[in-house]
Structures are given as structure tokens and as C-alpha cells.
Design an enzyme around this catalytic site. Structure first.
Site, PDB file in Angstrom:
ATOM      1  N   GLY A 138       0.801  -1.224   0.000  1.00 55.57           N
ATOM      2  CA  GLY A 138       0.000   0.000   0.000  1.00 55.57           C
ATOM      3  C   GLY A 138       0.824   1.258   0.000  1.00 55.57           C
ATOM      4  CG  LEU A 160      -1.442   3.283  -2.497  1.00 60.84           C
ATOM      5  CD1 LEU A 160      -1.419   4.420  -1.489  1.00 60.84           C
ATOM      6  CD2 LEU A 160      -2.652   2.380  -2.256  1.00 60.84           C
ATOM      7  CG  HIS A 193      -6.545  34.878  -8.068  1.00 63.22           C
ATOM      8  ND1 HIS A 193      -6.915  34.039  -7.058  1.00 63.22           N
ATOM      9  CD2 HIS A 193      -7.695  35.209  -8.736  1.00 63.22           C
ATOM     10  CE1 HIS A 193      -8.224  33.869  -7.082  1.00 63.22           C
ATOM     11  NE2 HIS A 193      -8.717  34.572  -8.110  1.00 63.22           N
TER      12      HIS A 193
END
Length: 455
Positions: free
Chosen positions: A174, A179, A437
Site C-alpha cells: 500500500g 496505489l 491568481h
């Protein structure tokens, strides 16, 4: 017997970093490679797996199209076309790399093994060099499980040879490889069951990060069995039977395919290191100093095989350190680099420096701050609000100790913090930095506003 300035055994990702400088310096170079040129990254690691992950993300976005006001029919994975794309990209990279090596070096497509500290056997030919570089990487570690020899198990190499989509993929391990493949194949339509011996996933990360990763993947339908012990493997009727123990209960599950993703081991088999006086540690990794030199100072070991890093970028950095030392006698050191890496589940998980667990292990006093991705405008706009951003600073100073970013864009944004840490820039300078932004990165300077002692 042919003699060279340098013999390079293996062609991992430091190869492309060091060869141009060595060739410019007029060095005569022999390159030995017994497998596909380019090492794990090009052939079985970064290039093919991230190509696969990109296709899996496309599949997921089709599944989520309704969230964005887009109506589509049922998404159907054409797995043969997925793998055609994967193989096209990795094959082009590998064959192009080999063609270049054949043009600029003497290329030996054989296994290499030491005869003595200056002599290497390449196939049936003996060659010598003043300097030898070992760059053979690492390979999947196969656990000694009862019955594993009786089933057609897959590792990160073999799974890329699949031509049909697994009906039910069983995954042992895992962490990164397990994963990443697990999520990708689940998005393609496979049932995926992950078995992890530990009490949580990706154990090197903080427990809250492990929990969050499990929740995000479970929401997509990946099944997990933590604290599980694999008792045996066997073949069923067109299936693989996995017998395991969880707590006091013994259980059995059947799958169509088995992926073993239980860590990596250094690829040193067949090198005959003892003949050259090259030493290894108790895990088989070649011991090196801060310049990549082995116990024999004219023999270097770069990349995964030296145990000083397990990523393409650390291999490349090893190459940069080697060049600086070999050509210029410079002072760059392997230990100078700030550890940084990313895990390419979706959303990606990235870390630089220390997390809380590591800081506490070292007995450091620190301040920490975090921000959920649900507070990030860019994440909201993309409807990808799962995850969190965390930073650590040294108590009483403006020094950044580390950061863990788990969310959309994390693999790119981590570079901002890696640069700051490598350059020794205090977090207060980041707070003064204007970032466009809407981006994920723009929230990093504001993240430091809420620094506080850990609870």
C-alpha cells in the site's frame, strides 16, 4: 583489450546528465546495458506509469462529466488503446536514447560484471577503464510468500505487458507503486483490492495524510485490507487465490491478476562487486560517499543502486554531483540536497523536507500550519477539493523545515517550497512574494500566517 577513460554500467537517468559533460571533455566512454536503455524511469517507471495515470484521469473525468454540466454516454475503456499509447511513448524514448548512445559511445548490449577493480566483462569481451560508474538502479523486491512461484504474479515491469484489462486486480503493498496502479486500474473499470501489512498506507507520511489518501481512494471504489498478513497464494479456476489473515480471522479472496508492490531492491545481481572491492550495506545497496564514490575511489555508484535516493530526480542529482566532483573537483555533495518527491495518485501527494513525524523523531521544536484544499479557489473551480496543505517551520526562526502538499497541482507547487529550502530562503520572503491568481501556489505564502505549535 579495449581501454577507456570511463565505463558506465547501466543507463538510468543520470546517464543523460553526465554523458554530455564527459563527451565535451573528450573522454572515451563505453556503455554497458543488458536491458532496455533508459532504466526504470523511461521503461517501467515514470514515463509509462504517468502516461497510464493520465489515461486513467481522462477516464475519471468522463465519469465525473455530469458534475461540470456535461452530459456523456457511459465511458468505456479501450485498454488496448491505452497500452498502445503507453508503449508508444516509452518505446520512442528508449530507442531514441539507445540510438544516441550508439552514436557517441561504444555501446555494449550485454550484462556487465567486474573481473577486477579496473576490468569489466561485457558479454564475452573484457574492457578496462580508469573510472567506472555503476548505474544499474533497482528492481521490484519479491517477498518470500508460500505459493508465489505457482501463480503468474506481476511487478511494475510485467504489468505493463498486459493487453487485457484485469477483472479483479489484487495488490500486495500500500505505497507508491501499489496505489498508483491500483487507482489507475480502478478508474479503467477493474475491481481493485489492496493488501497492506502495516496499520496504514504510505507509512512514511503522517497518519492524517495516510488516512486521507485511503478515504479518497476508497471513495473511488478501491478496497483495502490493512494489518493483513499474506498466508499463501495458489491458482484457482482461471483465478489467483490469496489466503490472508486479518486480526484473528483467516480469509480468502480470488482475483484475476496479482500485482506485487512490496518495495524495491538494488540491482546488483551478477555485477560481481567483490572482485572490484566494492562494498554493500546490509540491504545490498552500494556504499558511497558524498560524491558517489565507492570504497574504490575510482568506482562510482549513482542512482537507486546506492540507496541515497529512490527517484529519477535524485539519480539526476547524483549525476550532477559526480560531474562537479570528477571534472571540476567541486564541492557539491549528495547530502546537500533537500529531499523532495511526489506520489502520482490523483490528486498527487508531494513532500519536501520533514513532516511532523520526522521532526518529532529528530526531537525538533517546530511550528506547523495547514489549509484544506477546500479553501483554495483554484481547487474549487476545478471541483477537486480533496486534500490538504501543511508546512513546518523551525520554532524561533523563519527556517522552513518541510511541507506536505496533497491535492490538485501539489506535484508542481512543491517546487516553490523546494527552491526556498534549497536556497535557504526564510518563509517571510515567501509571504512577500506575489503569485498569480487563481493558482494553488498563491495560497502557500498565506499558509504561514497561521503557524502555531503542534497540538
Amino acid at each position: 583489450m579495449k581501454k577507456y577513460d570511463i565505463i558506465l554500467i547501466g543507463t538510468g537517468q543520470a546517464t543523460g546528465t553526465i554523458l554530455p559533460g564527459l563527451l565535451d571533455a573528450g573522454k572515451r566512454i563505453a556503455v554497458i546495458e543488458r536491458d532496455r536503455v533508459g532504466g526504470s524511469c523511461v521503461n517501467w517507471g515514470c514515463t509509462p506509469t504517468k502516461t497510464l495515470v493520465a489515461s486513467a484521469r481522462a477516464a475519471r473525468m468522463v465519469q465525473r462529466a455530469g458534475e461540470f454540466g456535461i452530459e456523456t454516454g457511459p465511458g468505456v475503456t479501450d485498454f488496448s488503446r491505452v497500452m498502445e499509447r503507453v508503449n508508444s511513448i516509452r518505446n520512442e524514448a528508449s530507442t531514441g536514447f539507445q540510438k544516441w548512445l550508439e552514436e557517441v559511445t561504444d555501446f555494449y548490449p550485454f550484462s556487465g560484471s567486474f573481473v577486477d577493480e579496473h576490468t569489466v566483462k561485457a558479454g564475452d569481451e573484457l574492457i578496462q577503464a580508469e573510472t567506472i560508474i555503476i548505474h544499474t538502479g533497482a528492481a521490484a523486491r519479491i517477498p518470500q510468500l508460500p505459493g508465489i512461484e505457482s501463480v503468474p504474479w506481476l511487478d511494475n515491469k510485467r504489468i505493463l505487458d498486459l493487453t487485457e484489462l484485469p477483472d479483479h486486480l489484487l495488490v500486495i503493498g500500500g505505497s507508491y507503486i501499489g496505489l498508483e496502479f491500483g487507482q489507475a486500474f480502478r478508474r479503467f473499470g477493474s475491481r481493485v483490492t489492496v493488501f497492506e501489512h502495516g496499520e496504514r498506507l504510505i507509512f512514511r507520511e503522517d497518519p492524517d495524510i495516510s488516512t486521507l489518501a485511503k478515504e479518497l481512494l476508497a471513495d473511488e471504489g478501491v478496497e483495502f485490507h490493512l494489518k493483513s498478513e499474506i498466508l499463501s497464494l495458489s491458482s484457482g479456476d482461471e483465478s489467483i487465490v490469496l489466503h490472508y489473515k486479518q486480526g484473528e480471522s483467516e480469509k480468502t479472496v480470488e482475483g484475476s491478476h496479482l500485482l506485487v508492490a512490496a518495495g524495491r531492491a538494488p540491482a546488483v545481481t551478477g555485477l560481481n562487486l567483490g572482485a572490484a572491492g566494492v562494498e554493500t550495506d546490509d540491504k545490498g545497496y552500494i556504499r558511497v560517499d558524498d560524491y558517489g564514490r565507492t570504497a574504490q575511489k575510482h568506482i562510482y555508484a549513482l542512482g537507486d543502486v546506492n540507496g541515497r535516493g529512490a527517484f529519477t530526480h535524485t539519480s539526476v542529482n547524483d549525476g550532477q554531483v559526480f560531474l562537479d566532483h570528477y571534472l571540476r573537483g567541486g564541492g557539491r555533495k549528495i547530502s546537500d540536497r533537500v529531499p523532495v518527491y511526489a506520489m502520482y495518485i490523483d490528486p498527487p501527494l508531494a513532500r519536501v523536507g520533514l513532516n511532523r513525524r520526522a521532526a518529532e523523531h529528530r526531537g525538533l521544536e517546530y511550528l506547523t500550519a495547514e489549509m484544506p484544499m477546500s479553501s483554495v479557489s483554484r481547487a474549487k473551480e476545478k471541483s477537486e477539493t480533496g486534500g490538504i496543505m501543511q508546512v513546518l517551520t523551525e520554532a524561533g526562526s523563519s527556517t522552513i523545515l518541510g511541507a506536505t502538499l496533497f491535492g490538485t497541482g501539489a506535484d508542481e507547487v512543491i517546487a516553490l517550497l523546494a527552491l526556498a529550502m534549497q536556497a535557504g530562503i526564510p518563509y517571510t520572503k515567501l509571504q512577500e512574494t506575489v503569485i498569480p491568481h487563481p493558482t494553488v501556489a498563491e495560497l502557500v505564502p498565506f499558509l504561514f500566517n497561521s503557524l502555531a505549535e503542534p497540538e
